[in-house]
Design a protein around this motif. Sequence first.
Motif, PDB file in Angstrom:
ATOM      1  N   GLN A   1      52.189  23.350  45.590  1.00  0.00           N
ATOM      2  CA  GLN A   1      53.104  24.490  46.153  1.00  0.00           C
ATOM      3  C   GLN A   1      52.337  25.222  47.145  1.00  0.00           C
ATOM      4  O   GLN A   1      52.884  26.136  47.715  1.00  0.00           O
ATOM      5  CB  GLN A   1      53.136  25.462  44.830  1.00  0.00           C
ATOM      6  N   TYR A   2      51.100  24.872  47.597  1.00  0.00           N
ATOM      7  CA  TYR A   2      50.558  25.646  48.741  1.00  0.00           C
ATOM      8  C   TYR A   2      49.384  24.870  49.299  1.00  0.00           C
ATOM      9  O   TYR A   2      48.990  23.871  48.599  1.00  0.00           O
ATOM     10  CB  TYR A   2      49.916  27.138  48.136  1.00  0.00           C
TER      11      TYR A   2
ATOM     12  N   ILE B   1      46.007  32.501  47.907  1.00  0.00           N
ATOM     13  CA  ILE B   1      47.138  31.759  47.721  1.00  0.00           C
ATOM     14  C   ILE B   1      48.288  32.041  48.527  1.00  0.00           C
ATOM     15  O   ILE B   1      48.993  31.294  49.010  1.00  0.00           O
ATOM     16  CB  ILE B   1      47.391  32.069  46.274  1.00  0.00           C
TER      17      ILE B   1
ATOM     18  N   GLY C   1      47.991  30.213  51.757  1.00  0.00           N
ATOM     19  CA  GLY C   1      48.272  28.873  51.546  1.00  0.00           C
ATOM     20  C   GLY C   1      49.719  28.682  51.318  1.00  0.00           C
ATOM     21  O   GLY C   1      50.277  27.730  51.876  1.00  0.00           O
ATOM     22  N   LYS C   2      50.315  29.351  50.631  1.00  0.00           N
ATOM     23  CA  LYS C   2      51.950  29.424  50.846  1.00  0.00           C
ATOM     24  C   LYS C   2      52.441  29.420  51.969  1.00  0.00           C
ATOM     25  O   LYS C   2      53.514  28.769  52.295  1.00  0.00           O
ATOM     26  CB  LYS C   2      52.359  30.349  49.854  1.00  0.00           C
TER      27      LYS C   2
ATOM     28  N   TYR D   1      52.166  26.284  53.839  1.00  0.00           N
ATOM     29  CA  TYR D   1      52.903  25.344  53.335  1.00  0.00           C
ATOM     30  C   TYR D   1      54.216  25.354  53.747  1.00  0.00           C
ATOM     31  O   TYR D   1      55.041  24.180  54.071  1.00  0.00           O
ATOM     32  CB  TYR D   1      52.893  25.448  51.783  1.00  0.00           C
TER      33      TYR D   1
ATOM     34  N   ALA E   1      58.624  31.517  51.950  1.00  0.00           N
ATOM     35  CA  ALA E   1      57.300  31.347  51.086  1.00  0.00           C
ATOM     36  C   ALA E   1      57.360  32.480  49.747  1.00  0.00           C
ATOM     37  O   ALA E   1      56.553  31.986  49.070  1.00  0.00           O
ATOM     38  CB  ALA E   1      55.884  31.320  51.915  1.00  0.00           C
TER      39      ALA E   1
END
Length: 198
Positions: free
Chosen positions: A122-123, A146, A149-150, A153, A172
């Motif tokens: 997811q990320y 997080i 990271g999202k 991504y 995101a």
Amino acid sequence: MDFKKAAILGLYISKDYAEDLFRLLATYKDISASEAASRLNMHIKTVQDFLEAMTSLDILEKTEAFEGKRPYYRYSLKTRNIRMDIDLSPLFESIQPDDKLGMKIRESKNARVRFTVARNNQYISNVVIWIGEGRDRKERKLNLSIPQGKFLYHLPFPSAEFHSISDIMEKAGIEENHTSEILDIVNVLLEYNVIESE
């Protein structure tokens, strides 16, 4: 108090002998470095450095005195309270984030980077950037929050069209209160040419 002064205060106040020196300063009307060093069985240079540091922070007052024709300094307390108050306001983004959210970005071609996807796919959990060439090549690893990271991504691939930071954040599902940390990682990755802007 700025960070430079706070660092000086923190450095000296954490010494084992700080309380003993302040106790002497509280007991004596004024005291010289040699008198304090003798009283506490310390090296005079250590005591001198401490007293000068406290003087630079306006905690002590320094007055010149004479022993024969030889001048020296005596130190006295100017306050009974020491407060460390650090203003963090300048550390916050001075430019409104809205000014940067419209910047269109995507991953750079041949960026020499590795994105590690988290277990749940997811990320991105971290980014590894290779800097330099051959044996001089170094690895720079960035562990991501997080929201960061999202964001990464959903960063457009090098062959894709550029998208604005705000569009990527929306895609995101990143809330506005994470804007500053998103802008921070974007700035770092722009610096390392992992991301390119239109």
